[in-house]
Design an enzyme around this catalytic site. Sequence first.
Site, mmCIF file in Angstrom:
data_model
loop_
_atom_site.group_PDB
_atom_site.id
_atom_site.type_symbol
_atom_site.label_atom_id
_atom_site.label_comp_id
_atom_site.label_asym_id
_atom_site.label_seq_id
_atom_site.Cartn_x
_atom_site.Cartn_y
_atom_site.Cartn_z
ATOM 1 N N HIS A 66 0.519 -5.945 -3.860
ATOM 2 C CA HIS A 66 -0.334 -6.998 -3.305
ATOM 3 C C HIS A 66 -1.604 -7.215 -4.127
ATOM 4 O O HIS A 66 -2.406 -8.102 -3.810
ATOM 5 C CB HIS A 66 -0.668 -6.721 -1.826
ATOM 6 C CG HIS A 66 -1.658 -5.641 -1.591
ATOM 7 N ND1 HIS A 66 -1.301 -4.372 -1.189
ATOM 8 C CD2 HIS A 66 -3.011 -5.630 -1.677
ATOM 9 C CE1 HIS A 66 -2.388 -3.640 -1.032
ATOM 10 N NE2 HIS A 66 -3.441 -4.385 -1.323
ATOM 11 N N ASP A 110 5.430 -1.967 -1.792
ATOM 12 C CA ASP A 110 4.114 -2.404 -2.266
ATOM 13 C C ASP A 110 3.719 -1.590 -3.495
ATOM 14 O O ASP A 110 2.854 -0.709 -3.441
ATOM 15 C CB ASP A 110 3.093 -2.242 -1.137
ATOM 16 C CG ASP A 110 1.762 -2.907 -1.440
ATOM 17 O OD1 ASP A 110 1.700 -3.670 -2.423
ATOM 18 O OD2 ASP A 110 0.795 -2.660 -0.693
ATOM 19 N N SER A 203 -7.289 -1.261 -2.858
ATOM 20 C CA SER A 203 -5.873 -0.929 -2.767
ATOM 21 C C SER A 203 -5.302 -0.654 -4.151
ATOM 22 O O SER A 203 -5.805 -1.143 -5.151
ATOM 23 C CB SER A 203 -5.115 -2.098 -2.140
ATOM 24 O OG SER A 203 -5.572 -2.363 -0.843
#
Length: 247
Positions: A66, A110, A203
């Site tokens: 992402h 992810d 992230s």
Amino acid sequence: MLLLPLPLLLLFLCSRAEAGEIIGGTECKPHSRPYMAYLEIVTSNGPSKSCGGFLIRRNFVLTAAHCAGRSITVTLGAHNITEKEDTWQELEVIKQFRHPKYNTSTLHHDIMLLKLKEKASLTLAVGTLPFPSQFNFVPPGRMCRVAGWGRTGVLKPGSDTLQEVKLRLMDPQACSHFRYFDHNLQLCVGNPRKTKSAFKGDSGGPLLCAGVAQGIVSYGRLDAKPPAVFTRISHYRPWINKILQAN
């Protein structure tokens, strides 16, 4: 709990939040985490964002899917991201290998590999981080560490300096409130009785267990209450090997 990709987060704040900011941690000793990468990302919509990542080969960084964007610049050898040092290496990403099964609704798979335009020079401030074999299934109860430059509180700004926090791997049941949590693909990280966690903003950073990168920061709750969900790297070792061997 509804899961949303990062670009839609600000439109649906009541639903969930991206993981990545370090809450309840401490500042790292400068350059003690030489594998850490700071990602500056220009999105397809124009605005920029940042993520974490880590160097696994001189020309490859591992991060979260992402964190993909129109263009990405990787900074290695940084401690304070607002104060440029001689240790910095700023490298352009020439190809983004987002996992082909990445799902923006469930955030399964992810994970993303970034190929750098030039190979990084390995120094005291820049180095690679080992990652696990396919069958290295790290058990619950293990204490691990995660680092990043994100916020140190839900309503606080991001940290200029690299922060680190120690977190416990939890049993899968602790993440049962996340609708799409899958123990085979993901790790449940952070004791719900503690105020220590990863949260939104950085992230893609690594979860380090006994010197090996076992997880990648993926997502968590909007209020930053642990546990959070991390991508389980060992599940993706065959895919990682395939990309590295072909490039």
